[in-house]
Scaffold this active site. Structure first.
Site, PDB file in Angstrom:
ATOM      1  N   ASP A  46       0.823  -1.220   0.000  1.00 48.13           N
ATOM      2  CA  ASP A  46       0.000   0.000   0.000  1.00 48.13           C
ATOM      3  C   ASP A  46       0.846   1.255   0.000  1.00 48.13           C
ATOM      4  OD1 ASP A  46      -1.858  -2.189   1.175  1.00 48.13           O
ATOM      5  OD2 ASP A  46      -3.129  -0.536   0.467  1.00 48.13           O
TER       6      ASP A  46
ATOM      7  N   LYS B 183      -1.341  -5.129   3.945  1.00 47.75           N
ATOM      8  CA  LYS B 183      -2.441  -5.632   4.777  1.00 47.75           C
ATOM      9  C   LYS B 183      -1.956  -6.242   6.091  1.00 47.75           C
ATOM     10  CE  LYS B 183      -5.890  -5.268   4.274  1.00 47.75           C
ATOM     11  NZ  LYS B 183      -6.620  -4.153   4.955  1.00 47.75           N
TER      12      LYS B 183
END
Ligand code: MRU
Length: 347
Positions: free
Chosen positions: A233, A244
């Site tokens: 991310d 995650k």
């Protein structure tokens, strides 16, 4: 190929990832506010897909903003979309790209501004698919033949405009003739692994075994897993990787068992303004995602809950970062800066 997000008749159409794999339903967003809600509520998720949604959201906002008030509206549009999810840097990357373009269009007729902004959003989407293909090509060589690949969360076609990053590497390895199978962590609490990764790989006929998150260590120790491939991310300048929640545990267990741990991500996921992963903002999500599963309580009422949506894997656990520009290795301070500079020199 699954259509994660499309621009159809001046609306943004997304497959509803909250309902998969039970139902294949689509959500149509006709305003930028609806796009913002869709990102926040995870109708669409995954860093690159969030970036595409944000670009389309900006274009949709410009399309409907009244001519006399365009500049003020533009700030509101970008501000609203930027408030949706804090960790995936692709969101801010896409908004910045749309802002730069908008700034360069000052003085043009409104119809031409609107058309150019829509074309740019479509370009962000098309480029994302091409970038995922390139990540796949660059990563396929790293995947050992006739072994099992472990992945966490969903970094597939659903997390991008198509093909995927981590799953792109797996797809490309299969297309190159490698005989691999996949172990997919279910990825509590939102179950992106169980619901999305397994569904996606099933469509492609890639043999996939679903495991719960707490089984990863067992299988990494067993000798069965040839490598781990995950998405990201946000990647800091030193190579620390936000992904995650649960990714960090997998990375440590992979190192303990001498299994290579690869991160697949586009250059737009790099945040070289941050010296280390300690500076990456971590999204905290609702307690109900942990206390409930599909609406059913699995904890006593009133339980105290923590729900960080992401964790940061220190760069020392990362064997390589696979990008569309090539495979970056430690020291990441040098390799990531070189790859990012190659992109900006070309654009
Ligand atoms: O909360 P999510 O589902 O948006 O989180 C997604 C992930 O962590 C993915 O691994 C990451 O965005 C990479 S997607 C190519």
């Amino acid at each position: 190929m699954i259509e994660t997000i499309q621009w159809i008749d001046d609306a943004v159409v997304m497959i509803d990832q909250r309902r998969l794999p039970v139902e294949e339903k689509y959500v149509t967003c006709r305003t930028y506010q609806e796009v913002a809600v869709a990102i926040k509520d995870m109708v669409i998720r995954g860093a690159p897909a969030i970036g595409v949604a944000a670009a389309m959201g900006v274009a949709l906002g410009v399309l409907h903003a009244p001519e006399g008030d365009l500049d003020a509206q533009f700030s509101a549009i970008c501000g609203t979309l930027a408030q949706t999810r804090p960790t995936a840097v692709n969101l801010f990357w896409a908004i910045d790209r749309m802002k730069r373009l908008y700034g360069s269009l000052a003085g043009l007729p409104i119809a031409s501004i609107r058309r150019t902004m829509i074309e740019e959003a479509l370009r962000v989407r098309a480029e994302d698919i091409a970038i995922c293909r390139a990540i796949g090509r660059n990563g396929a060589a790293l995947v050992p033949d006739e072994r099992t690949i472990l992945t966490h969360c969903n970094a597939g076609a659903l997390a991008t405009a198509g093909y995927g990053t981590a799953l792109g590497v797996i797809r490309a390895a299969v297309e190159a003739g490698k005989r691999v199978d996949v172990f997919a962590d279910e990825t509590r609490p939102f179950l992106q692994g169980a619901r999305l990764t397994v569904w996606e790989l099933q469509q492609d006929g890639i043999p996939t075994t679903l495991i719960t998150d707490n089984m990863a260590g067992h299988f990494l120790k067993s000798g069965r897993i040839g490598c781990v491939v995950v998405g990201a991310d946000r990647i800091a300048a030193n190579g620390d990787v936000a992904n995650k929640i649960g990714t960090y545990s997998v990375a440590v267990l992979a190192r303990e068992n001498n299994v290579p741990f690869f991160v697949a991500a586009p250059i737009s996921t790099l945040d070289l303004t941050l010296a280390s992963g300690d500076l990456i903002p971590i999204e905290q999500r609702a307690a109900s995602e942990v206390t409930h599963v599909f609406g059913q309580p699995v904890a006593p009422a009133g339980a105290a809950v923590a729900n960080p949506a992401f964790d940061v894997t220190p760069a020392r656990y990362v064997s390589a970062i696979i990008t569309e520009r090539g495979v970056a290795r430690a020291p990441y301070e040098d390799s990531l800066r070189r790859f990012a500079a190659a992109i900006s020199a070309r654009s």
